[in-house]
Design a protein around this motif. Structure first.
Motif, PDB file in Angstrom:
ATOM      1  N   PRO A  15       0.806  -1.222   0.000  1.00  0.00           N
ATOM      2  CA  PRO A  15       0.000   0.000   0.000  1.00  0.00           C
ATOM      3  C   PRO A  15       0.845   1.280   0.000  1.00  0.00           C
ATOM      4  CG  PRO A  15      -0.806  -1.529   1.650  1.00  0.00           C
ATOM      5  CD  PRO A  15       0.477  -2.093   1.119  1.00  0.00           C
ATOM      6  N   LEU A  16       2.000   1.211   0.621  1.00  0.00           N
ATOM      7  CA  LEU A  16       2.877   2.389   0.658  1.00  0.00           C
ATOM      8  C   LEU A  16       3.402   2.725  -0.734  1.00  0.00           C
ATOM      9  CD1 LEU A  16       4.814   1.555   3.935  1.00  0.00           C
ATOM     10  CD2 LEU A  16       2.816   3.043   3.634  1.00  0.00           C
ATOM     11  N   PHE A  17       3.659   1.684  -1.526  1.00  0.00           N
ATOM     12  CA  PHE A  17       4.086   1.914  -2.903  1.00  0.00           C
ATOM     13  C   PHE A  17       2.998   2.643  -3.684  1.00  0.00           C
ATOM     14  CE2 PHE A  17       3.851   0.607  -7.325  1.00  0.00           C
ATOM     15  CZ  PHE A  17       5.075   1.073  -7.802  1.00  0.00           C
ATOM     16  N   TYR A  48      -4.412   5.844  -5.376  1.00  0.00           N
ATOM     17  CA  TYR A  48      -4.866   5.995  -3.988  1.00  0.00           C
ATOM     18  C   TYR A  48      -5.921   4.954  -3.655  1.00  0.00           C
ATOM     19  CZ  TYR A  48      -2.800   9.759  -1.317  1.00  0.00           C
ATOM     20  OH  TYR A  48      -1.951  10.508  -0.552  1.00  0.00           O
ATOM     21  N   ALA A  49      -6.817   4.677  -4.595  1.00  0.00           N
ATOM     22  CA  ALA A  49      -7.828   3.649  -4.367  1.00  0.00           C
ATOM     23  C   ALA A  49      -7.166   2.281  -4.208  1.00  0.00           C
ATOM     24  CB  ALA A  49      -8.832   3.640  -5.516  1.00  0.00           C
ATOM     25  N   ALA A  50      -6.148   1.999  -5.011  1.00  0.00           N
ATOM     26  CA  ALA A  50      -5.406   0.738  -4.882  1.00  0.00           C
ATOM     27  C   ALA A  50      -4.721   0.664  -3.521  1.00  0.00           C
ATOM     28  CB  ALA A  50      -4.385   0.608  -6.010  1.00  0.00           C
ATOM     29  N   HIS A  51      -4.231   1.797  -3.053  1.00  0.00           N
ATOM     30  CA  HIS A  51      -3.596   1.896  -1.740  1.00  0.00           C
ATOM     31  C   HIS A  51      -4.582   1.487  -0.642  1.00  0.00           C
ATOM     32  CE1 HIS A  51      -2.007   4.231   1.751  1.00  0.00           C
ATOM     33  NE2 HIS A  51      -3.181   4.809   1.767  1.00  0.00           N
ATOM     34  N   TYR A  52      -5.775   2.047  -0.675  1.00  0.00           N
ATOM     35  CA  TYR A  52      -6.788   1.716   0.328  1.00  0.00           C
ATOM     36  C   TYR A  52      -7.193   0.247   0.223  1.00  0.00           C
ATOM     37  CZ  TYR A  52      -7.322   6.727   1.127  1.00  0.00           C
ATOM     38  OH  TYR A  52      -7.095   8.036   1.422  1.00  0.00           O
ATOM     39  N   LEU A  58      -5.215  -6.639   3.604  1.00  0.00           N
ATOM     40  CA  LEU A  58      -4.060  -7.126   4.358  1.00  0.00           C
ATOM     41  C   LEU A  58      -4.420  -7.946   5.599  1.00  0.00           C
ATOM     42  CD1 LEU A  58      -1.008  -7.267   4.847  1.00  0.00           C
ATOM     43  CD2 LEU A  58      -1.186  -5.019   5.949  1.00  0.00           C
ATOM     44  N   PRO A  59      -5.364  -7.513   6.447  1.00  0.00           N
ATOM     45  CA  PRO A  59      -5.620  -8.290   7.671  1.00  0.00           C
ATOM     46  C   PRO A  59      -6.033  -9.739   7.408  1.00  0.00           C
ATOM     47  CG  PRO A  59      -6.628  -6.124   7.843  1.00  0.00           C
ATOM     48  CD  PRO A  59      -6.150  -6.276   6.427  1.00  0.00           C
ATOM     49  N   PHE A  60      -6.891  -9.956   6.430  1.00  0.00           N
ATOM     50  CA  PHE A  60      -7.323 -11.321   6.139  1.00  0.00           C
ATOM     51  C   PHE A  60      -6.149 -12.169   5.659  1.00  0.00           C
ATOM     52  CE2 PHE A  60     -10.045 -14.155   3.197  1.00  0.00           C
ATOM     53  CZ  PHE A  60     -10.062 -15.177   4.137  1.00  0.00           C
ATOM     54  N   TYR A  85      -0.672 -15.069  -4.072  1.00  0.00           N
ATOM     55  CA  TYR A  85      -1.516 -13.985  -3.563  1.00  0.00           C
ATOM     56  C   TYR A  85      -0.841 -12.620  -3.754  1.00  0.00           C
ATOM     57  CZ  TYR A  85      -4.046 -10.934  -0.423  1.00  0.00           C
ATOM     58  OH  TYR A  85      -4.760  -9.866   0.095  1.00  0.00           O
ATOM     59  N   VAL A  86       0.420 -12.530  -3.354  1.00  0.00           N
ATOM     60  CA  VAL A  86       1.135 -11.244  -3.475  1.00  0.00           C
ATOM     61  C   VAL A  86       1.245 -10.830  -4.935  1.00  0.00           C
ATOM     62  CG1 VAL A  86       3.371 -10.113  -3.156  1.00  0.00           C
ATOM     63  CG2 VAL A  86       2.358 -11.409  -1.279  1.00  0.00           C
ATOM     64  N   LEU A  87       1.560 -11.753  -5.802  1.00  0.00           N
ATOM     65  CA  LEU A  87       1.644 -11.423  -7.227  1.00  0.00           C
ATOM     66  C   LEU A  87       0.291 -10.950  -7.766  1.00  0.00           C
ATOM     67  CD1 LEU A  87       3.950 -14.308  -8.501  1.00  0.00           C
ATOM     68  CD2 LEU A  87       4.558 -11.893  -8.140  1.00  0.00           C
ATOM     69  N   LEU A  88      -0.777 -11.614  -7.358  1.00  0.00           N
ATOM     70  CA  LEU A  88      -2.114 -11.187  -7.784  1.00  0.00           C
ATOM     71  C   LEU A  88      -2.438  -9.795  -7.258  1.00  0.00           C
ATOM     72  CD1 LEU A  88      -4.075 -14.531  -7.357  1.00  0.00           C
ATOM     73  CD2 LEU A  88      -3.704 -13.301  -9.523  1.00  0.00           C
ATOM     74  N   ARG A  89      -2.035  -9.497  -6.038  1.00  0.00           N
ATOM     75  CA  ARG A  89      -2.310  -8.161  -5.474  1.00  0.00           C
ATOM     76  C   ARG A  89      -1.496  -7.088  -6.203  1.00  0.00           C
ATOM     77  NH1 ARG A  89      -6.718  -7.006  -3.538  1.00  0.00           N
ATOM     78  NH2 ARG A  89      -5.665  -5.163  -2.779  1.00  0.00           N
ATOM     79  N   ILE A  90      -0.297  -7.416  -6.633  1.00  0.00           N
ATOM     80  CA  ILE A  90       0.494  -6.458  -7.423  1.00  0.00           C
ATOM     81  C   ILE A  90      -0.204  -6.215  -8.757  1.00  0.00           C
ATOM     82  CG2 ILE A  90       2.666  -6.135  -8.672  1.00  0.00           C
ATOM     83  CD1 ILE A  90       4.019  -7.653  -6.284  1.00  0.00           C
ATOM     84  N   VAL A  91      -0.622  -7.288  -9.417  1.00  0.00           N
ATOM     85  CA  VAL A  91      -1.339  -7.153 -10.685  1.00  0.00           C
ATOM     86  C   VAL A  91      -2.629  -6.368 -10.471  1.00  0.00           C
ATOM     87  CG1 VAL A  91      -2.555  -8.433 -12.507  1.00  0.00           C
ATOM     88  CG2 VAL A  91      -0.313  -9.204 -11.711  1.00  0.00           C
ATOM     89  N   HIS A  92      -3.322  -6.631  -9.368  1.00  0.00           N
ATOM     90  CA  HIS A  92      -4.555  -5.890  -9.052  1.00  0.00           C
ATOM     91  C   HIS A  92      -4.282  -4.388  -9.026  1.00  0.00           C
ATOM     92  CE1 HIS A  92      -7.409  -4.026  -6.180  1.00  0.00           C
ATOM     93  NE2 HIS A  92      -8.292  -4.778  -6.820  1.00  0.00           N
ATOM     94  N   GLY A  93      -3.223  -3.984  -8.341  1.00  0.00           N
ATOM     95  CA  GLY A  93      -2.893  -2.563  -8.260  1.00  0.00           C
ATOM     96  C   GLY A  93      -2.549  -1.968  -9.612  1.00  0.00           C
ATOM     97  N   VAL A  94      -1.793  -2.709 -10.403  1.00  0.00           N
ATOM     98  CA  VAL A  94      -1.439  -2.236 -11.748  1.00  0.00           C
ATOM     99  C   VAL A  94      -2.707  -2.056 -12.584  1.00  0.00           C
ATOM    100  CG1 VAL A  94      -0.277  -2.885 -13.900  1.00  0.00           C
ATOM    101  CG2 VAL A  94       0.893  -3.189 -11.702  1.00  0.00           C
TER     102      VAL A  94
END
Length: 125
Positions: A15-17, A48-52, A58-60, A85-94
């Motif tokens: 999220p910081l990225f 910013y929306a991807a950040h939120y 993250l908690p789940f 999961y992490v790779l999918l979340r990176i792709v999600h943000g992109v």
């Protein structure tokens, strides 16, 4: 320490990225950073929306990894699913930043399914 725990760290920093990318799009007053995000270019507002969204998920993920590791799931499977999961979340943000709404939703669903799989691994083993 399992690779999955390192994935939790990466997911926590992701999220910081997105926030840094969003802020790079214009002038954001750090005294009231959320008030001026509407003045950013659309691409940076989506960051910013991807950040939120990354913080919301993250908690789940962290809980699922901890549950799986502490309840005896196969660590190699937990590690593999955590990396996915992490790779999918990176792709999600992109995809969020690129305004690919349908693809973003599909990737979100895949990441959610992956997270659920991590959580239920101990029950399946």
């Amino acid at each position: 320490m399992p690779l999955a725990y390192w994935c939790v760290l990466v997911a926590a920093l992701l999220p910081l990225f997105w926030a840094a990318y969003a802020k790079a799009g214009g002038t954001v007053d750090n005294h009231c950073p959320r008030e001026l995000t509407g003045d950013l270019p659309l691409r940076h507002r989506r960051a910013y929306a991807a950040h939120y969204n990354a913080y919301e998920n993250l908690p789940f993920f962290a809980a699922a990894v901890i549950v799986a590791v502490t309840q005896g799931a196969a660590i190699s499977t937990v590690n593999a699913l955590a990396v996915i999961y992490v790779l999918l979340r990176i792709v999600h943000g992109v995809l969020y930043v690129a305004d690919r709404a349908t693809a973003r939703s599909v990737v979100y669903g895949l990441a959610l399914f992956t997270n659920i799989a991590i959580f239920v691994l101990p029950a399946l083993g």
